[in-house]
Design an enzyme around this catalytic site. Structure first.
Site, PDB file in Angstrom:
ATOM      1  CD  GLU A 159      -2.201   1.133   2.961  1.00  0.00           C
ATOM      2  OE1 GLU A 159      -2.335   0.096   3.610  1.00  0.00           O
ATOM      3  OE2 GLU A 159      -2.346   2.249   3.441  1.00  0.00           O
ATOM      4  NE  ARG A 160      -1.880   5.734   2.548  1.00  0.00           N
ATOM      5  CZ  ARG A 160      -2.596   6.777   2.152  1.00  0.00           C
ATOM      6  NH1 ARG A 160      -2.132   7.602   1.253  1.00  0.00           N
ATOM      7  NH2 ARG A 160      -3.782   6.996   2.664  1.00  0.00           N
ATOM      8  CG  ASN A 222      -2.811  -0.053   7.389  1.00  0.00           C
ATOM      9  OD1 ASN A 222      -3.003   0.248   8.564  1.00  0.00           O
ATOM     10  ND2 ASN A 222      -2.515   0.856   6.469  1.00  0.00           N
ATOM     11  CD  GLU A 309      -4.296   5.885   9.615  1.00  0.00           C
ATOM     12  OE1 GLU A 309      -3.588   5.003   9.124  1.00  0.00           O
ATOM     13  OE2 GLU A 309      -4.271   7.088   9.265  1.00  0.00           O
ATOM     14  NE  ARG A 342       3.479   2.116  13.013  1.00  0.00           N
ATOM     15  CZ  ARG A 342       2.640   2.894  12.348  1.00  0.00           C
ATOM     16  NH1 ARG A 342       1.341   2.656  12.343  1.00  0.00           N
ATOM     17  NH2 ARG A 342       3.079   3.931  11.682  1.00  0.00           N
ATOM     18  NE  ARG A 354      -4.522  12.988  13.251  1.00  0.00           N
ATOM     19  CZ  ARG A 354      -4.314  12.564  12.007  1.00  0.00           C
ATOM     20  NH1 ARG A 354      -5.244  12.726  11.082  1.00  0.00           N
ATOM     21  NH2 ARG A 354      -3.207  11.953  11.679  1.00  0.00           N
ATOM     22  CE  LYS A 387       2.748   7.445  11.843  1.00  0.00           C
ATOM     23  NZ  LYS A 387       1.898   7.732  10.687  1.00  0.00           N
ATOM     24  CG  ASP A 392       0.349  10.665   9.131  1.00  0.00           C
ATOM     25  OD1 ASP A 392       1.295   9.875   9.285  1.00  0.00           O
ATOM     26  OD2 ASP A 392      -0.576  10.475   8.313  1.00  0.00           O
ATOM     27  CD  GLU A 414       6.298   4.637  12.568  1.00  0.00           C
ATOM     28  OE1 GLU A 414       6.016   3.609  13.211  1.00  0.00           O
ATOM     29  OE2 GLU A 414       5.446   5.303  11.944  1.00  0.00           O
ATOM     30  CD  GLU A 420       1.872   9.081   3.926  1.00  0.00           C
ATOM     31  OE1 GLU A 420       2.534   8.439   4.759  1.00  0.00           O
ATOM     32  OE2 GLU A 420       0.624   9.090   3.922  1.00  0.00           O
ATOM     33  CG  HIS A 554      -2.716  16.563   6.726  1.00  0.00           C
ATOM     34  ND1 HIS A 554      -2.772  16.311   5.373  1.00  0.00           N
ATOM     35  CD2 HIS A 554      -3.094  15.415   7.325  1.00  0.00           C
ATOM     36  CE1 HIS A 554      -3.170  15.069   5.174  1.00  0.00           C
ATOM     37  NE2 HIS A 554      -3.366  14.488   6.341  1.00  0.00           N
TER      38      HIS A 554
HETATM   39  C1  GCU Z   1      -0.047   7.418   7.206  1.00  0.00           C
HETATM   40  C2  GCU Z   1      -0.252   6.702   5.897  1.00  0.00           C
HETATM   41  C3  GCU Z   1      -0.961   5.388   6.072  1.00  0.00           C
HETATM   42  C4  GCU Z   1      -0.287   4.578   7.154  1.00  0.00           C
HETATM   43  C5  GCU Z   1      -0.256   5.377   8.431  1.00  0.00           C
HETATM   44  C6  GCU Z   1       0.443   4.681   9.572  1.00  0.00           C
HETATM   45  O1  GCU Z   1      -1.245   7.968   7.643  1.00  0.00           O
HETATM   46  O2  GCU Z   1      -0.953   7.520   5.017  1.00  0.00           O
HETATM   47  O3  GCU Z   1      -0.930   4.687   4.857  1.00  0.00           O
HETATM   48  O4  GCU Z   1      -0.918   3.377   7.314  1.00  0.00           O
HETATM   49  O5  GCU Z   1       0.443   6.555   8.196  1.00  0.00           O
HETATM   50  O6  GCU Z   1       1.513   5.130   9.940  1.00  0.00           O
HETATM   51  O7  GCU Z   1      -0.069   3.711  10.125  1.00  0.00           O
END
Ligand code: GCU
Length: 711
Positions: A159-160, A222, A309, A342, A354, A387, A392, A414, A420, A554
């Site tokens: 992903e991404r 994810n 998320e 995390r 948030r 992070k 983010d 992290e 990104e 953002h």
């Molecule tokens: C960002 C990212 C997501 C990722 C998330 C994370 O928001 O866009 O794709 O899953 O970070 O760190 O869990």
């Protein structure tokens, strides 16, 4: 003249090799031991750098040849045993190394010694780096060891894929799967899937070993439960075997609710059994971990994104993060595995801002009194992975308020290497200065009696010296893919390189790292080095300027997190650019001071006061903490509106300068890479101008003021 590595063959890895279908040419190297890998690096590196074939030798014969490079541990090498005192070597620890120039009669040679084979391998790379960057290689007496023990990558495979994939677009959004590793589910033809080891895995492993990376979580955060199935575990084991000689161990991201997945039937749990204190829950994870460990003896453990998320977590079953992390940690502790839990949790139901949620949820667990009189509920084999900033991976954020606050818990920092929000694989943005800013930020952390700690920079928190943590970790979200150059943009390699160097020693100067990388990647020509280092060093501030200057955060298009969308309103307030910019007729920016969301109160008192007051907040974080009136006078003498516009224009101008600098270096760079970078810089400049124009014209609707672009 010679590379001398005694007993390099003694640890050949025999695991799995019979079952493997191996890609042609990979078989030999797959079975390498770490010392063989080190020997190969030295032979290849020295032969290439000196432009003549350098032979290798297994034993010393009667005397070490003049000019030789000897490598090993006290265990593997007679020469090391004879010449390197045990006590001195012991001081550099597990991953450290010594490099010594030795003279014996008329012979002079170099000894590279580690306590472990991997330490010696790191020494080999350090020696090659000296040669390649034109530093002296005689008269050496070097001792190095890393400040942080676990230096990991998290690789988000499916992903991404912002960087590294072969696609020319902004990432994995154009349908091409550009993953570094081919697992069954990636859809590539079976003949190229694991357990087949593709050459690029070894290229990546060598690159990572050269900067001291110790582990990699190979799947997306994810997580897909497929990675826990026997079919995948077999493939993971083959990959682990291939990476092992380079000192790189595997970890897996898992989904917290994997035990309820019917694909593991009959070994599945009911929702009631998902209580993390339930023996059934712990036994499930213990069984799964054992299965993996049988296939991958040096398996690191699990990375967990829980209640974040939409990912499942302990809160879905009535428990908190401490219970969930400890339930898993208890299950895997006897196997020596770790849980990287995390802290990226942000649903607005705890607080509308948030950014406050992580500390609100994790802080009390860290502080909780325990029956044995100590504080903090998280177990020792849990790392909280946080992070660098509270939002983010924005191009500039204040530090996360949890750094220094989690006194009783192991904390991993992290960082996001894959760009990104910092230009993906289109924009040239050297991130080391940002990470240096983070690592060297003073937390002003205090002890229980309110006294300032002596060592209290973020780097000290992460390396364990601030609060006496024995186990330490840093994690980079990787920017690797199937591109020939692994990272897509040639200059994105610099970010991977810098992450490794800073993970090893966070006190390094990012300009020195840039210089090493330029010399090793592009050449040692004096004009070339200074031009490229200067260009790289300003590239991050330039990106901040044309994307999100003065602390506004953002403003990204939700579809790809690449382009600008300051007017975007999404169903979720906390994903909407308009929520982050709070643009109105009075000004711009998010009030997180005591008159607003009061995020500032989560910092230690000195920072809380500094950030909370619009007169003392650093200019670069102004809109992060305050709603700033359009006419506010700024240090430059301009009013805020003019300063804002100035930043956007200056940022884009810098990209134009980078393009011109690059063009001027044409004769000093090979044609292919020159053209590839040139093409990226052209896209970069156009996209930067789009950021400037989209944002400035949108802000103007609120400010109602004239656009006066200044030089
Ligand atoms: C960002 C990212 C997501 C990722 C998330 C994370 O928001 O866009 O794709 O899953 O970070 O760190 O869990």
């Amino acid at each position: 003249s010679t590379v001398l590595v005694e007993n390099a063959d003694r640890n050949r890895c025999h695991r799995h090799t019979q079952d493997l279908r191996m890609a042609p040419g990979s078989a030999e190297r797959l079975m390498d031991s770490t010392l063989q890998a080190a020997r190969e690096e030295l032979v290849r590196g020295l032969s290439g750098l000196l432009d003549r074939r350098i032979p290798a030798q297994d034993g010393p014969g009667h005397a070490v040849p003049d000019g030789a490079v000897v490598l090993g541990t006290r265990e593997s090498s007679q020469v090391v045993r004879r010449l390197v005192p045990a006590g001195e070597l012991a001081r550099v620890g597990e991953d450290g190394f010594l490099i010594r120039s030795v003279s014996q009669g008329r012979r002079a040679f170099t000894v590279i010694a580690g306590n472990t084979d991997v330490g010696a391998l790191y020494g080999a790379f350090a020696f090659l780096r000296r040669l390649q960057t034109h530093r002296p290689i005689t008269g050496l007496s070097l001792a190095e060891s890393p400040r942080i023990a676990n230096r990991h990558l998290n690789y988000w495979d499916t992903e991404r894929l912002y960087a590294g994939n072969n696609a020319s677009g902004t990432g994995g959004l154009n349908g091409e799967n550009g993953a570094l590793f081919n697992f069954a589910a990636t859809g590539e033809s079976a003949a190229r899937n694991l357990p087949v080891i593709l050459d690029r895995y070894l290229v990546a492993a060598r690159a990572l070993a050269s900067v001291g990376i110790t582990g990699i979580t190979i799947n997306n955060v994810n997580a897909d439960n497929a990675y826990l199935t026997p079919e995948y575990i077999e493939q993971e084991a083959a990959l682990a075997d291939a990476l092992r000689p380079y000192g790189i161990r595997l970890a897996l991201s898992i989904r917290y609710a994997a035990p309820t997945d019917q694909r593991f039937a009959p070994d599945t749990l009911t929702d009631e059994q998902m209580a993390p204190v339930d023996p059934a829950f712990q036994e499930w994870w213990s069984r799964k971990a054992r299965q993996i460990q049988e296939a991958i003896p040096d398996f690191v453990g699990f990375t967990v994104k829980a209640n974040s998320e939409g990912q499942p977590g302990p809160q879905d079953f009535g428990y908190d993060h401490g219970d969930g992390a400890n339930g898993m940690a208890t299950a895997v502790a006897p196997l020596g595995l770790r849980i990287y839990w995390r802290t990226f949790v942000y649903n607005a139901d705890v607080d509308r801002d948030r950014l406050k949620r992580a500390y609100l949820e994790f802080g009390p667990i860290d502080d909780e009194p325990q029956p044995d009189g100590t504080r903090g509920r998280f177990l020792d084999n849990v790392f909280l992975q946080t992070k660098n900033g509270p939002l983010d991976y924005q191009a500039r954020e204040p530090i996360h308020p949890m750094f220094g606050r989690m006194e009783n818990t192991n904390q991993a920092l992290e960082l996001q290497i894959t760009q990104e929000y910092t230009g993906q694989n289109r924009m040239l943005c050297f991130l080391a200065p940002m990470w240096e800013e983070v690592l060297k930020t003073d937390t002003y952390a205090t002890d229980g009696d309110g006294r300032l700690l002596e060592r209290r920079l973020v780097g000290h928190i992460v390396d364990g010296t601030a609060q006496h943590h024995a186990d330490t970790a840093i994690v980079g979200v990787a920017n690797l893919g199937n591109a020939d150059n692994l990272t897509g943009h040639h200059f994105s390699q610099a970010n991977l390189y810098a992450f490794g160097r800073q993970a090893w020693d966070w006190t390094l100067d990012s300009a020195d790292i840039a210089e090493d990388w330029v010399r090793m990647t592009w050449g040692n020509g004096r004009g070339l080095v200074s031009a490229l280092v200067a260009m790289m060093m300003g590239s991050w501030e330039a990106l901040v300027s044309y994307q999100t200057p003065l602390g506004v955060a953002h403003q990204f298009r939700s579809s790809d997190h690449y382009g600008p969308a300051p007017s975007e309103v999404l169903a979720r307030e906390d994903w909407s650019p308009v929520y982050y910019n709070q643009a109105d007729a009075t000004g711009l920016g998010f009030d997180r001071s005591p008159t607003g969301s009061d995020l500032t109160a989560q910092y230690f008192p000195t920072l809380a006061a500094r950030y909370g007051d619009i007169d003392s907040v650093p200019e670069e974080l102004l809109m992060w903490f305050h709603h700033v009136p359009w006419d506010r006078p700024m240090p430059s003498g301009r009013i805020f509106w003019d300063e804002l516009v100035h930043r956007y224009y200056a940022g884009v101008r810098y990209v134009g300068e980078m393009r011109r600098t690059w063009d001027s270096l044409e004769s000093q760079v090979d044609a292919r890479r020159f053209a590839e970078v040139k093409a990226k810089l052209a896209l970069h400049e156009a996209d930067a101008a789009d950021w400037r124009d989209t944002c400035v014209s949108y802000w103007q609707q609120f400010s109602g003021r004239e656009i006066r672009a200044t030089d």
